[in-house]
Design an enzyme around this catalytic site. Structure first.
Site, mmCIF file in Angstrom:
data_model
loop_
_atom_site.group_PDB
_atom_site.id
_atom_site.type_symbol
_atom_site.label_atom_id
_atom_site.label_comp_id
_atom_site.label_asym_id
_atom_site.label_seq_id
_atom_site.Cartn_x
_atom_site.Cartn_y
_atom_site.Cartn_z
ATOM 1 N N GLY A 11 2.807 5.425 7.095
ATOM 2 C CA GLY A 11 3.640 6.204 6.180
ATOM 3 C C GLY A 11 3.021 7.526 5.751
ATOM 4 O O GLY A 11 3.724 8.533 5.613
ATOM 5 N N ASN A 12 1.691 7.546 5.570
ATOM 6 C CA ASN A 12 1.040 8.773 5.079
ATOM 7 C C ASN A 12 1.023 9.891 6.122
ATOM 8 O O ASN A 12 0.758 11.038 5.793
ATOM 9 C CB ASN A 12 -0.389 8.467 4.591
ATOM 10 C CG ASN A 12 -1.333 8.097 5.726
ATOM 11 O OD1 ASN A 12 -0.940 7.436 6.684
ATOM 12 N ND2 ASN A 12 -2.573 8.519 5.615
ATOM 13 N N LYS A 129 11.661 -9.023 4.253
ATOM 14 C CA LYS A 129 11.337 -7.592 4.200
ATOM 15 C C LYS A 129 12.339 -6.864 3.303
ATOM 16 O O LYS A 129 13.520 -6.751 3.633
ATOM 17 C CB LYS A 129 11.404 -7.056 5.635
ATOM 18 C CG LYS A 129 11.033 -5.634 5.787
ATOM 19 C CD LYS A 129 9.574 -5.455 6.147
ATOM 20 C CE LYS A 129 9.210 -3.990 6.131
ATOM 21 N NZ LYS A 129 7.835 -3.745 5.769
ATOM 22 N N LYS A 213 6.145 -2.038 12.513
ATOM 23 C CA LYS A 213 5.822 -0.989 13.489
ATOM 24 C C LYS A 213 4.460 -1.213 14.157
ATOM 25 O O LYS A 213 4.250 -0.803 15.299
ATOM 26 C CB LYS A 213 5.916 0.411 12.874
ATOM 27 C CG LYS A 213 4.850 0.769 11.837
ATOM 28 C CD LYS A 213 3.795 1.692 12.371
ATOM 29 C CE LYS A 213 2.731 2.030 11.366
ATOM 30 N NZ LYS A 213 2.402 1.198 10.240
ATOM 31 N N LYS A 275 -1.481 -4.964 10.776
ATOM 32 C CA LYS A 275 -2.366 -4.114 11.584
ATOM 33 C C LYS A 275 -3.430 -4.974 12.262
ATOM 34 O O LYS A 275 -3.721 -4.807 13.451
ATOM 35 C CB LYS A 275 -3.049 -3.045 10.705
ATOM 36 C CG LYS A 275 -2.041 -2.098 10.070
ATOM 37 C CD LYS A 275 -2.719 -1.006 9.288
ATOM 38 C CE LYS A 275 -1.760 -0.395 8.295
ATOM 39 N NZ LYS A 275 -0.454 -0.022 8.848
HETATM 40 P P1 ADP Z 1 0.970 2.114 6.700
HETATM 41 O O1 ADP Z 1 2.076 2.914 6.130
HETATM 42 O O2 ADP Z 1 -0.080 2.939 7.357
HETATM 43 O O3 ADP Z 1 1.438 0.976 7.556
HETATM 44 P P2 ADP Z 1 0.312 0.176 4.619
HETATM 45 O O4 ADP Z 1 0.398 0.552 3.194
HETATM 46 O O5 ADP Z 1 1.365 -0.709 5.183
HETATM 47 O O6 ADP Z 1 0.180 1.523 5.451
HETATM 48 O O7 ADP Z 1 -1.102 -0.524 4.904
HETATM 49 C C1 ADP Z 1 -2.322 0.117 4.595
HETATM 50 C C2 ADP Z 1 -2.813 -0.333 3.231
HETATM 51 O O8 ADP Z 1 -3.238 -1.699 3.279
HETATM 52 C C3 ADP Z 1 -4.047 0.365 2.723
HETATM 53 O O9 ADP Z 1 -3.734 1.615 2.153
HETATM 54 C C4 ADP Z 1 -4.595 -0.637 1.695
HETATM 55 O O10 ADP Z 1 -4.155 -0.307 0.394
HETATM 56 C C5 ADP Z 1 -3.944 -1.958 2.074
HETATM 57 N N1 ADP Z 1 -4.843 -3.084 2.331
HETATM 58 C C6 ADP Z 1 -4.513 -4.361 2.058
HETATM 59 N N2 ADP Z 1 -5.485 -5.196 2.404
HETATM 60 C C7 ADP Z 1 -6.491 -4.431 2.916
HETATM 61 C C8 ADP Z 1 -7.788 -4.733 3.471
HETATM 62 N N3 ADP Z 1 -8.234 -5.996 3.562
HETATM 63 N N4 ADP Z 1 -8.535 -3.696 3.904
HETATM 64 C C9 ADP Z 1 -8.089 -2.423 3.810
HETATM 65 N N5 ADP Z 1 -6.875 -2.085 3.309
HETATM 66 C C10 ADP Z 1 -6.071 -3.073 2.870
HETATM 67 MG MG MG Z 2 2.668 -0.679 6.862
#
Ligand code: ADP
Ligand code: MG
Length: 313
Positions: A11-12, A129, A213, A275
Site C-alpha cells: 500500500g505504501n 476480508k 496480493k 507475506k
Molecule cells: P502492505 O500494504 O505492504 O501489504 P501490510 O500493512 O499489509 O502492508 O503489512 C505490513 C505491516 O505488517 C507492517 O507495516 C507491520 O506493521 C505489520 N507486521 C505485523 N506483524 C509483523 C512482524 N512480525 N514483523 C514485521 N511487521 C509486521
Molecule cells: Mg497487506
C-alpha cells in the site's frame, strides 16, 4: 528469457497515509516508487509487478454505492478491474517516463488480470476480508437482506461487508504475461491480487472475493518460474515479537525455521502473515529460490541480498 523477478508492491508504494486520496497525490507517490523500480530494472533483470489495491478499491466501491441511484453500482469483481486500470495507468505513466529518462529499453504495460480460485475453497464459508464503507447496523442489516452480503462489526467503527479471501490457483493470463516479458516489456499484473474468477460450464465468472496480493504474487512467481520473489512494504524486516521491546528482525532465514516462527504466531494475519506465507510457498516450491521481504526504498539492496529478510529454501 532469463528467469524473471516478481515484485509485490504494498500500500505504501501507491498512496501516502498522510496526503489526500486524490489522483495527484497517488501519482506523486507512484513516481517515487517508479524511481525504486528503475534501480532494479537497471540490473537488466526482467521484471513483473504486482500491486495491492485495498484503499483504492474501497473508494471505487464507495463511489459506486453513492451514485447507485444515478448509474448502476458495479459488483466487486468489476471494481477490482477498475482499480487495476487506475493504478496500472499511474505506474505505466510514471515508470515509463523514468525508464525512458534512464535510457532503459522496454516499457511498462498493464494487464487486466484474472486469477482462478476454487468455488469450493473453504474461505467462502467464512468470509473474513473487510471491504468498502462502514455502515450503521440498521443499514448493514437492510443491505444484507437485500443483496445477501455478509457484514461484520469492525473494531467499534461500524459495520462492514466481509468477503472471502480464497487461495489463488492460477493466473489466467499467465501466457500473456510471459509473452510480454519475452518481448521486453514490464508487465503490471494481478493487481489487487487479481480479479477472482471461478470456472463454470460456460466459462470463467467473477466472484465477490479478494485474493491476497502477496499470495497472488507467489502464484505468478511460481507460474513464471521466477528466480526471486521480492515483497516490498513499510518495514525492513519480518520480525519476531514484532512491536515488543525484545523485537528481533529476521535477516537470513531458512524455510523450516521460518515455518516454525509462523506456527508460533509471530506474523499478524492480514499484514505480515500473507507475506511470510507467500515467501515460504515460493521457496518451498523449488530449489535455489529466494524470497525477500523488505522496505520499498531498500528494493535493490534487498534484491542483492544485503538488506531485508532473506528467505532461503
Ligand atoms: P502492505 O500494504 O505492504 O501489504 P501490510 O500493512 O499489509 O502492508 O503489512 C505490513 C505491516 O505488517 C507492517 O507495516 C507491520 O506493521 C505489520 N507486521 C505485523 N506483524 C509483523 C512482524 N512480525 N514483523 C514485521 N511487521 C509486521
Ligand atoms: Mg497487506
Amino acid at each position: 528469457m532469463k528467469n524473471p523477478l516478481v515484485i509485490a508492491l504494498g500500500g505504501n508504494a501507491l498512496q501516502s497515509g498522510k496526503g489526500p486520496a486524490n489522483a495527484a497525490s497517488q501519482l506523486a507517490v507512484i513516481q517515487n516508487t517508479a524511481g525504486q523500480l528503475v534501480r532494479i530494472l537497471q540490473t537488466g533483470q526482467p521484471l513483473a509487478i504486482v500491486h495491492g489495491n485495498g484503499p483504492q478499491v474501497g473508494r471505487i466501491l464507495l463511489q459506486n454505492e453513492a451514485a447507485a441511484a444515478i448509474t448502476p453500482a458495479m459488483p466487486l469483481d468489476v471494481c477490482g478491474a477498475m482499480s487495476q486500470g487506475m493504478i496500472g495507468y499511474h505506474i505505466q505513466q510514471a515508470l515509463g517516463q523514468r525508464m525512458a529518462a534512464a535510457g532503459l529499453p522496454g516499457r511498462p504495460v498493464t494487464l487486466v488480470t484474472q486469477v482462478r480460485v476454487s468455488a469450493e475453497d473453504p474461505a467462502f464459508d467464512r468470509p473474513s476480508k473487510p471491504i468498502g464503507p462502514f455502515y450503521t447496523q440498521d443499514k448493514a442489516e437492510w443491505i444484507a437482506k437485500e443483496k445477501g452480503f455478509v457484514f461484520r462489526e469492525d473494531a467499534g467503527r461500524g459495520w462492514r461487508r466481509v468477503v472471502a479471501s480464497p487461495l489463488p490457483l492460477e493466473v489466467v493470463e499467465l501466457a500473456q504475461v510471459r509473452a510480454l516479458l519475452d518481448a521486453g516489456f514490464v508487465p503490471i499484473t494481478a493487481g489487487g491480487g487479481g480479479i477472482p474468477v471461478v470456472s463454470t460450464p460456460t466459462g470463467l465468472a467473477g466472484v465477490a472475493a479478494v485474493i491476497d496480493k502477496d499470495l497472488a504474487a507467489w502464484r505468478l512467481a511460481e507460474g513464471l518460474e521466477a528466480a526471486t520473489l521480492v515483497i516490498l512494504t513499510e518495514v525492513e524486516h519480518a520480525c519476531l515479537r514484532y512491536g515488543q521491546a525484545d523485537e528481533q528482525p529476521l535477516l537470513r532465514v531458512g524455510a523450516d525455521e521460518l515455518r516454525a516462527h509462523q506456527k508460533a504466531g509471530h506474523f499478524a494475519e492480514g499484514s505480515m502473515g500473507p507475506k511470510v506465507e507467500a515467501a515460504l510457498r515460493f521457496v518451498e516450491g523449488g530449489s535455489g529460490r529466494r524470497a525477500v521481504i523488505t522496505r520499498l526504498d531498500l528494493a535493490l539492496e534487498g534484491l542483492s541480498g544485503e538488506r531485508g529478510t532473506q528467505v532461503l529454501g
